[in-house]
Design a protein around this motif. Structure first.
Motif, short mmCIF file in Angstrom:
data_model
loop_
_atom_site.label_atom_id
_atom_site.label_comp_id
_atom_site.label_asym_id
_atom_site.label_seq_id
_atom_site.Cartn_x
_atom_site.Cartn_y
_atom_site.Cartn_z
N ALA A 315 0.71 -1.35 0.08
CA ALA A 315 0.08 -0.03 0.00
C ALA A 315 0.86 1.39 0.09
N CYS A 316 2.00 1.17 0.98
CA CYS A 316 2.83 2.47 0.71
C CYS A 316 3.56 2.52 -0.62
N ASN A 320 2.96 5.96 -2.44
CA ASN A 320 4.00 6.98 -2.66
C ASN A 320 4.29 7.21 -4.03
N PHE A 321 4.43 5.88 -4.92
CA PHE A 321 4.55 6.16 -6.33
C PHE A 321 3.73 6.74 -7.21
N VAL A 349 0.07 1.57 -11.42
CA VAL A 349 0.44 1.80 -9.90
C VAL A 349 -0.13 3.47 -9.92
N TRP A 350 0.12 4.17 -10.81
CA TRP A 350 -0.72 5.38 -10.46
C TRP A 350 -2.14 5.51 -10.43
N SER A 410 -2.47 -7.17 -12.68
CA SER A 410 -2.65 -6.85 -11.25
C SER A 410 -1.48 -6.21 -10.76
N VAL A 411 -1.55 -4.95 -10.18
CA VAL A 411 -0.68 -4.21 -9.26
C VAL A 411 -0.40 -5.23 -8.28
N TYR A 412 -1.14 -5.75 -7.39
CA TYR A 412 -1.02 -6.50 -6.22
C TYR A 412 -0.21 -7.80 -6.61
#
Length: 495
Positions: A315-316, A320-321, A349-350, A410-412
């Motif tokens: 999550a961070c 952050n990114f 991610v964005w 999937s980002v995750y």
């Protein structure tokens, strides 16, 4: 330009050794910089580690304000193309979007580096915005491991790792937001210290409160070089949100004596993650070696909610990114990332993080706090946690599942791939702990494998003291005395 020493002599000297020669008048800072430039000319076409060389400061080491009376006396140094800025120089962050981005001022840490006597002669490669595990996008560059060019350097301090390992320079800048100093140090056979939160400043564009997980540092080939770097460059700038750690004595003095008998907890089974059998065998060997040095060694797993910690770290990163990319887009007057200029996973991610709520960030920080408190309690009974630097062997170049050019929707799931291989380093970032990767193991294919040590907040000196004890016990023969295939001592015989 001409050589001032043969390449074997060059490769055997660390930064402090080179500085001693300068102070004795045996060589000049200009000659040292020129020799480093020759090494870059010869080796960079193979490893692709250096983005740009600053010819003006090679010819005039004092041009950008290097203090030749500093401890490093003009020794050449490379800056990762991410993080601290250099006045008048490009900083392109591994991204096509940032081509031509020129900094207007030196960052606080840049000034400290120059004051320490390091002559910044160029920029090293990094993946886009430092997000992924390797500087490997063919549209930008592909950085290769000097031990075997078929393999990655990992990242994100990719170019620094390759340049130091190949003997081009003895010390270079690196950053660490989840292992980005320690992982490439381990993969390339270097020493990589991620310092405690509150050692190196992120000023003026950031702080430890804002950065949360990010740390500055270096890679080197000797403990004394890293100790001298920390001694010379540490400290907060005006306006920091927290006090900075101040050791009772310089680390350069501390490392001259062995630590007392340490309580060392060894582990690799961290939540859902396990090291590969060949890596476990090397961890066992390293633990046995530390026992022969007189330390108490026991297999103990820290009492942490690992699953919650990695979910919070994910999550961070996403938040952050996403904010980093949003800020860059705003400066360029863009509403969304251009698909031809920003890599696919960075765009995802964005998209995932741009509408994150304060509640999500507060929940993340609550897990960070719980993990930090648990580790603080753990370190009341133990001095060191020992793990491998990586859980799985070094990937080959072109292993896209770890890269931001991945087509994973999937980002995750993409982050889960990263944690599976880089399981042991992020805990230090979310908890503010110091961690170090030491080049004392190897994989079955002959590539280096780092052994990773963590300790309590602010006790960076203990990691360096232990590293120095190991270095003395090995007679300075890190990597079992071996050198990479691409290395100044073997490649540059005809220069």
């Amino acid at each position: 330009m001409k050589l001032v020493m043969n390449w074997d002599e060059w490769a055997n000297l660390d930064a402090i050794g080179l500085a001693e020669m300068v102070r004795k008048g045996q060589i000049t800072p200009r000659e040292v910089a020129q020799q480093a430039a020759l090494a870059i000319d010869a080796l960079n076409p193979e490893i692709n580690a250096i983005v740009e060389v600053f010819d003006d400061v090679i010819n005039d080491p004092m041009k950008d304000g290097t203090n030749l009376d500093g401890v490093f006396a003009g020794v050449p140094y490379l800056m990762k193309d991410l993080g601290p800025t250099l006045k008048g120089r490009l900083q392109e962050m591994g991204s096509l979007l940032m081509r031509g981005n020129r900094s207007t001022a030196d960052s606080f840490l840049t000034k400290r580096i120059r004051q320490a006597g390091l002559n910044i002669i160029g920029r090293t490669t990094t993946p886009e915005y430092g997000l992924c595990s390797s500087a490997e996008n063919p549209a930008v560059y592909v950085t290769r491991n000097p031990w075997n060019l078929d393999y990655t350097t990992c990242g994100s301090s990719a170019g620094t790792a390759a340049a130091v390992a190949a003997g081009i320079i003895p010390i270079s800048h690196a950053t660490d937001g989840g292992g980005s100093i320690r992982i490439p140090a381990g993969v390339n056979g270097n020493i990589g210290l991620k310092p405690s939160r509150g050692v190196f400043s992120l000023a003026p564009h950031g702080s430890d409160l804002m950065g949360s997980v990010s740390a500055q540092g270096c890679m080197s080939r000797t403990i004394r070089d890293t100790a001298a770097f920390v001694d010379s460059c540490r400290g907060g700038a005006p306006g920091e949100f927290m006090p900075y750690w101040t050791p009772s004595q310089p680390y350069s003095e501390l490392i001259r004596r062995d630590p007392g008998r340490l309580r060392i907890a060894v582990s690799h089974e961290w939540g859902d993650y396990r090291a590969a059998p060949e890596i476990v065998a090397e961890l066992e060997r390293a633990a046995g070696f530390l026992e022969t040095l007189g330390h108490h060694v026991e297999w103990v797993i820290p009492d942490i909610d690992f699953r919650a910690a990695y979910e919070a770290q994910t999550a961070c990163y996403i938040m952050n990114f996403s904010q980093v990319i949003s800020g860059l887009l705003e400066k360029k007057g863009l509403e969304k990332p251009p698909a031809d200029l920003i890599e696919p996973m960075c765009i995802r991610v964005w998209e995932e993080g741009r509408f994150a709520s304060y509640t999500q960030r507060a929940n993340m920080q609550a897990v960070f706090n719980d993990t930090s408190r648990r580790l603080g309690t753990f370190f009341e009974d133990w001095d060191i946690i020992l793990t491998p630097t990586m859980a799985l062997p070094t990937p080959k170049v072109g292993t896209t599942e770890y890269l931001t050019i991945s087509d994973n929707p999937s980002v995750y799931d993409w982050f889960e791939n990263l944690w599976r291989i880089f399981a042991y380093t992020p805990i230090a970032n979310l908890s503010g702990l110091p961690g170090i990767s030491l080049p004392m193991a190897e994989l079955e294919n002959g590539l280096p494998l780092g052994i990773h040590a963590l300790t309590r907040q602010g006790d960076d000196g203990l990691l360096l003291q232990l590293g120095a004890q190991i270095e003395r016990a090995l007679n300075g023969e890190w990597n079992r005395g071996r050198r990479p295939d691409v290395h100044v001592a073997s490649i540059l015989t005809t220069i």
